[in-house]
Design a protein around this motif. Sequence first.
Motif, mmCIF file in Angstrom:
data_model
loop_
_atom_site.group_PDB
_atom_site.id
_atom_site.type_symbol
_atom_site.label_atom_id
_atom_site.label_comp_id
_atom_site.label_asym_id
_atom_site.label_seq_id
_atom_site.Cartn_x
_atom_site.Cartn_y
_atom_site.Cartn_z
ATOM 1 N N ILE A 208 0.819 -1.203 0.000
ATOM 2 C CA ILE A 208 0.000 0.000 0.000
ATOM 3 C C ILE A 208 0.864 1.268 0.000
ATOM 4 C CG2 ILE A 208 -1.721 1.309 1.347
ATOM 5 C CD1 ILE A 208 -2.841 -1.227 0.067
ATOM 6 N N LYS A 210 3.253 4.466 -0.266
ATOM 7 C CA LYS A 210 3.597 5.344 -1.383
ATOM 8 C C LYS A 210 5.036 5.124 -1.841
ATOM 9 C CE LYS A 210 0.326 9.037 -0.257
ATOM 10 N NZ LYS A 210 0.179 10.471 0.130
ATOM 11 N N SER A 300 -6.845 3.993 -1.258
ATOM 12 C CA SER A 300 -6.098 3.060 -2.097
ATOM 13 C C SER A 300 -6.969 1.847 -2.418
ATOM 14 C CB SER A 300 -4.809 2.627 -1.376
ATOM 15 O OG SER A 300 -3.963 1.958 -2.240
ATOM 16 N N LYS A 303 -5.499 -1.079 -4.712
ATOM 17 C CA LYS A 303 -4.483 -1.924 -4.081
ATOM 18 C C LYS A 303 -5.072 -2.772 -2.961
ATOM 19 C CE LYS A 303 0.088 -0.123 -5.037
ATOM 20 N NZ LYS A 303 1.367 0.312 -4.436
#
Length: 305
Positions: A208, A210, A300, A303
């Motif tokens: 997840i 960044k 997200s 994902k």
Amino acid sequence: MEKLNLKIPTRIFFGEEVLEDAFKESKDILKGIAMIITGKSAMRRLGYIDKLEKALKENSNISTVIVFEGISPNPKVSEINDAIKTGIENNVSVVLGLGGGSAIDAAKAIAVGIGAKENIDEYILNGKTPSEKTLPIVAIPSTAGTGSELSKGAIISLPEKNIKTGIRGEHIYPTVAIVDPGFTYELPKKITCETGFDVFTHATETFISKKSNLFTEMLSIEALKILSEYLPILVKSLDNKEARAKMSYASMLMGINLGNASTCLPHRLQYPIGSKTDTSHSSGLASIYKSWVYHSYEYSEQKFN
């Protein structure tokens, strides 16, 4: 195609009974006085310390082996500083961490302190970065979960100030990681479950995150596949050696991810929880994970799905 920045500086030896081969191929760092760092746990009762001492003493480059068995499940600054003092007084030249993530994290911090000839208070309180003076570190995990054998962090507690935080830097990557699933065979069910959940959190959060990239995402997915199949098998049958090996492998993969993609909020939240309650890292993560997924999902969705 996105850019990829990847670093795996640790030499990895994986497999059952790989200790002897690993030591033979690591003679460049296994010399002088070696110090084994381990916890107040079953390592002595199970014979793992004796096994490690014997293997070290068979190495002609090792003159003395010192064992420090005073590490708590949440490693404390006072314990680390005691070991550093012992290491400096005995002119230790290499540090080996044997046990779960706590013992390995402690070994990293101790290697920093012995090498710099100072305690670790400045590293904890003021964020001082470990230097190239850090001693060589050999990490030998006895659990399948933390991935500390391949990460560049060491999580340490200072309970009198309610602090649990990390010493981080390129110089505390272990020099060698010896991942022998055999060291996990005697883990009880509770620790097997908790450390297995830790692998799950590493796989989820580094996917997840960044800071994830194509390589770490691939490893996350592989670890999640392994977990989905083999952790339920292991929970029902603790003596399943194939499942033990698969979990050790998944944990190791996530160690690579920890060094190359960040974890997320649950790990930051667990540090004060662990410091306040003196509970295990994995149990703290489990207590907040459902809420974190619920509140993070919208940011997200693809994902998470």
